[in-house]
Scaffold this motif. Structure first.
Motif, PDB file in Angstrom:
ATOM      1  N   UNK A 188       1.777  37.178  66.327  1.00 54.02           N
ATOM      2  CA  UNK A 188       1.196  36.130  65.494  1.00 54.02           C
ATOM      3  C   UNK A 188       1.439  36.358  64.014  1.00 54.02           C
ATOM      4  N   UNK A 189       1.341  37.583  63.565  1.00 54.32           N
ATOM      5  CA  UNK A 189       1.412  37.863  62.139  1.00 54.32           C
ATOM      6  C   UNK A 189       2.832  37.975  61.603  1.00 54.32           C
ATOM      7  N   UNK A 190       3.820  37.604  62.415  1.00 54.94           N
ATOM      8  CA  UNK A 190       5.191  37.543  61.891  1.00 54.94           C
ATOM      9  C   UNK A 190       5.348  36.368  60.942  1.00 54.94           C
ATOM     10  N   UNK A 191       4.429  35.431  60.994  1.00 52.62           N
ATOM     11  CA  UNK A 191       4.429  34.293  60.073  1.00 52.62           C
ATOM     12  C   UNK A 191       2.996  34.064  59.622  1.00 52.62           C
ATOM     13  N   UNK A 192       2.735  34.272  58.342  1.00 50.32           N
ATOM     14  CA  UNK A 192       1.368  34.142  57.833  1.00 50.32           C
ATOM     15  C   UNK A 192       1.319  33.224  56.622  1.00 50.32           C
ATOM     16  N   UNK A 193       0.169  32.627  56.402  1.00 54.93           N
ATOM     17  CA  UNK A 193      -0.090  31.773  55.241  1.00 54.93           C
ATOM     18  C   UNK A 193      -1.429  32.193  54.662  1.00 54.93           C
ATOM     19  N   UNK A 194      -1.423  32.630  53.428  1.00 52.84           N
ATOM     20  CA  UNK A 194      -2.660  33.036  52.749  1.00 52.84           C
ATOM     21  C   UNK A 194      -3.440  34.066  53.562  1.00 52.84           C
ATOM     22  N   UNK A 195      -2.712  34.995  54.181  1.00 51.07           N
ATOM     23  CA  UNK A 195      -3.351  36.067  54.926  1.00 51.07           C
ATOM     24  C   UNK A 195      -3.791  35.702  56.321  1.00 51.07           C
ATOM     25  N   UNK A 196      -3.475  34.487  56.768  1.00 51.67           N
ATOM     26  CA  UNK A 196      -3.832  34.054  58.117  1.00 51.67           C
ATOM     27  C   UNK A 196      -2.563  33.743  58.888  1.00 51.67           C
ATOM     28  N   UNK A 197      -2.619  33.862  60.203  1.00 52.08           N
ATOM     29  CA  UNK A 197      -1.433  33.595  60.999  1.00 52.08           C
ATOM     30  C   UNK A 197      -1.069  32.113  60.929  1.00 52.08           C
ATOM     31  N   UNK A 198       0.226  31.840  61.034  1.00 60.10           N
ATOM     32  CA  UNK A 198       0.678  30.460  61.038  1.00 60.10           C
ATOM     33  C   UNK A 198       0.044  29.663  62.159  1.00 60.10           C
ATOM     34  N   UNK A 199      -0.151  30.298  63.316  1.00 62.55           N
ATOM     35  CA  UNK A 199      -0.787  29.639  64.460  1.00 62.55           C
ATOM     36  C   UNK A 199      -2.197  29.180  64.100  1.00 62.55           C
ATOM     37  N   UNK A 200      -2.957  30.037  63.466  1.00 62.43           N
ATOM     38  CA  UNK A 200      -4.337  29.701  63.111  1.00 62.43           C
ATOM     39  C   UNK A 200      -4.382  28.556  62.115  1.00 62.43           C
ATOM     40  N   UNK A 201      -3.522  28.619  61.103  1.00 64.28           N
ATOM     41  CA  UNK A 201      -3.495  27.557  60.090  1.00 64.28           C
ATOM     42  C   UNK A 201      -3.046  26.242  60.709  1.00 64.28           C
ATOM     43  N   UNK A 202      -2.052  26.297  61.587  1.00 65.98           N
ATOM     44  CA  UNK A 202      -1.558  25.086  62.236  1.00 65.98           C
ATOM     45  C   UNK A 202      -2.641  24.462  63.115  1.00 65.98           C
ATOM     46  N   UNK A 203      -3.301  25.264  63.927  1.00 65.13           N
ATOM     47  CA  UNK A 203      -4.351  24.739  64.806  1.00 65.13           C
ATOM     48  C   UNK A 203      -5.450  24.063  64.005  1.00 65.13           C
ATOM     49  N   UNK A 204      -5.809  24.653  62.889  1.00 69.35           N
ATOM     50  CA  UNK A 204      -6.850  24.086  62.033  1.00 69.35           C
ATOM     51  C   UNK A 204      -6.392  22.774  61.407  1.00 69.35           C
ATOM     52  N   UNK A 205      -5.115  22.717  60.993  1.00 70.44           N
ATOM     53  CA  UNK A 205      -4.604  21.553  60.274  1.00 70.44           C
ATOM     54  C   UNK A 205      -4.320  20.390  61.216  1.00 70.44           C
ATOM     55  N   UNK A 206      -3.931  20.672  62.447  1.00 75.00           N
ATOM     56  CA  UNK A 206      -3.658  19.616  63.422  1.00 75.00           C
ATOM     57  C   UNK A 206      -4.926  18.849  63.773  1.00 75.00           C
ATOM     58  N   UNK A 207      -6.059  19.491  63.700  1.00 71.63           N
ATOM     59  CA  UNK A 207      -7.332  18.952  64.211  1.00 71.63           C
ATOM     60  C   UNK A 207      -7.613  17.529  63.730  1.00 71.63           C
ATOM     61  N   UNK A 208      -7.473  17.267  62.436  1.00 74.92           N
ATOM     62  CA  UNK A 208      -7.832  15.966  61.874  1.00 74.92           C
ATOM     63  C   UNK A 208      -6.605  15.125  61.497  1.00 74.92           C
ATOM     64  N   UNK A 209      -5.420  15.515  61.977  1.00 76.88           N
ATOM     65  CA  UNK A 209      -4.200  14.784  61.629  1.00 76.88           C
ATOM     66  C   UNK A 209      -4.104  13.488  62.418  1.00 76.88           C
ATOM     67  N   UNK A 210      -3.605  12.429  61.763  1.00 73.08           N
ATOM     68  CA  UNK A 210      -3.385  11.162  62.448  1.00 73.08           C
ATOM     69  C   UNK A 210      -2.188  11.261  63.380  1.00 73.08           C
ATOM     70  N   UNK A 211      -1.183  12.023  62.980  1.00 66.70           N
ATOM     71  CA  UNK A 211       0.018  12.233  63.785  1.00 66.70           C
ATOM     72  C   UNK A 211       0.732  13.463  63.253  1.00 66.70           C
TER      73      UNK A 211
END
Length: 388
Positions: free
Chosen positions: A127-150
């Motif tokens: 997971x930590x091979x790709x991070x954003x602001x100290x968080x894994x890309x997976x975690x940030x993506x999952x959080x950001x997808x939640x309220x996306x229209x598409x």
């Protein structure tokens, strides 16, 4: 009225004439295979309230952003920064650090944004091979997808895994669709815009379609816009007459190469690659790799990095490579009609070619887009016979 005054005056302040903007909208309508009447709808949508856009870059090389920056008439600063509210983008945003993450958090709170993802996502123990602001890309993506229209997966890495997922896939890289399928991130409406990188207008055209109509364009079996990826490069290639004439370049410096002959024997993957490079082209519609003398490497198809060497491998004749004019016309019919209902690969059809028409008529003929003449049915069956 636009916030800067009337729409015409606003365009003039940005260096874009109204005629130039409408010409761009008409180009998007053509690219997306929409009726001409849609030009005004797209122009009105792009000139209205700015739609929030969040862009996440994960395991990527920034090539997709570089492609986006080469959008023209209008330029990307006019289209993306004025018609969309670009709330978050690692490369283009002015903010950094805490301010950048605060902007993303604010967009998430309001919801209803378009989420663009480029780059694949490292998973599992990597997971930590790709991070954003100290968080894994997976975690940030999952959080950001939640309220996306598409969600728009831009580039082959986000759409299919791309280079990071190539064998042996050391970071266990996955595409956005794979993550949705396994439940690692929420399921949202998704469109794949593959390419390494994609055409600039494939990106902006898909964005404009959603803004204008509130929905994604018609998609093929791989969730790609049919208007852009519905046909192969081979079908629309500027060198196709050399293919039918049996005139092939054998090396990059022989007589055939100098005369612009077909690049099929140099490993060109145009017959199995679905994209609009030969019609939309690059650098303001100037050229394409094949026009410039380089074989297509198939970058908009899944697993293209693992499909063998780009130059040494000579592709065998198979689906998409027609051996007769009738079969070629049949291939064009299949790409134009059948991929709306079936897999793009005709070898997956469960019905024998000789039984195809009767089966279609028994089912009422409701699945396809248009009536086929007797001659078209004959051409289609000749093509399907070459795939068996």
């Amino acid at each position: 009225m636009h916030a800067h005054g009337d729409f015409y005056s606003y365009l003039r302040t940005r260096g874009v004439s109204r005629r130039g903007f409408l010409k761009y909208c008409a180009g998007l309508v053509s690219l997306l295979a929409l009726p001409g009447s849609a030009t005004g709808r797209i122009a009105e949508a792009l000139a209205g309230r700015r739609t929030p856009l969040v862009w996440l870059s994960l395991q990527a090389c920034t090539g997709c952003t570089e492609s986006l920056l080469r959008s023209y008439a209008p330029s990307v600063d006019t289209l993306i920064l004025d018609y969309f509210s670009l709330d978050y983008h690692h490369t283009l945003q002015a903010a950094a650090g805490d301010a950048a993450e605060a902007a993303r958090s604010a967009a998430l709170t309001d919801g209803g944004y378009l989420l663009v993802v480029d780059g694949s996502v490292s998973s599992g123990q990597h997971l930590n091979c790709s991070t954003i602001a100290g968080r894994s890309g997976m975690e940030v993506l999952a959080e950001t997808v939640e309220q996306a229209a598409a969600v728009i997966a831009v580039g082959s890495c986000a759409a299919f895994g791309g280079l990071p997922a190539a064998n042996p896939n050391p970071t266990t890289a996955l595409a956005v669709e794979q993550l949705m399928a396994q439940g690692s991130i929420p399921r949202r409406p998704l469109v794949n815009v593959p390419g390494c990188p994609p055409l600039p207008e494939a990106i902006t055209g898909t964005l404009a379609h959603f803004i204008a109509f509130g929905r994604l364009p018609a998609l093929d079996a791989l969730a790609r816009p049919l208007s852009i990826y519905g046909r192969t490069l081979h079908d629309r290639c500027s060198r196709i007459h050399f293919f039918y004439a049996g005139q092939f370049a054998e090396s990059f410096d022989d007589e055939g190469a100098r005369k612009g002959w077909c690049l099929y024997k140099l490993g060109c993957r145009g017959p199995t690659t679905h994209n609009a490079c030969m019609t939309q082209k690059w650098n303001g519609g100037t050229s394409s790799p094949v026009d410039a003398g380089h074989p297509c490497i198939g970058c908009s198809e899944p697993d293209f990095w693992d499909a063998g060497g780009f130059y040494r491998q000579k592709l065998s004749t198979g689906p998409g490579v027609s051996t007769t004019e009738e079969a070629s016309r049949g291939r064009a019919l299949f790409d134009d009609q059948c991929v709306y209902c079936h897999e793009p690969d005709a070898t997956d059809l469960s019905v024998e070619p000789t039984e195809l028409r009767a089966t279609y008529e028994r089912r009422g003929g409701r699945a396809h887009r248009a009536e086929l003449s007797d001659e078209e049915w004959s051409d289609l069956m000749k093509f399907l016979e070459t795939t068996r």
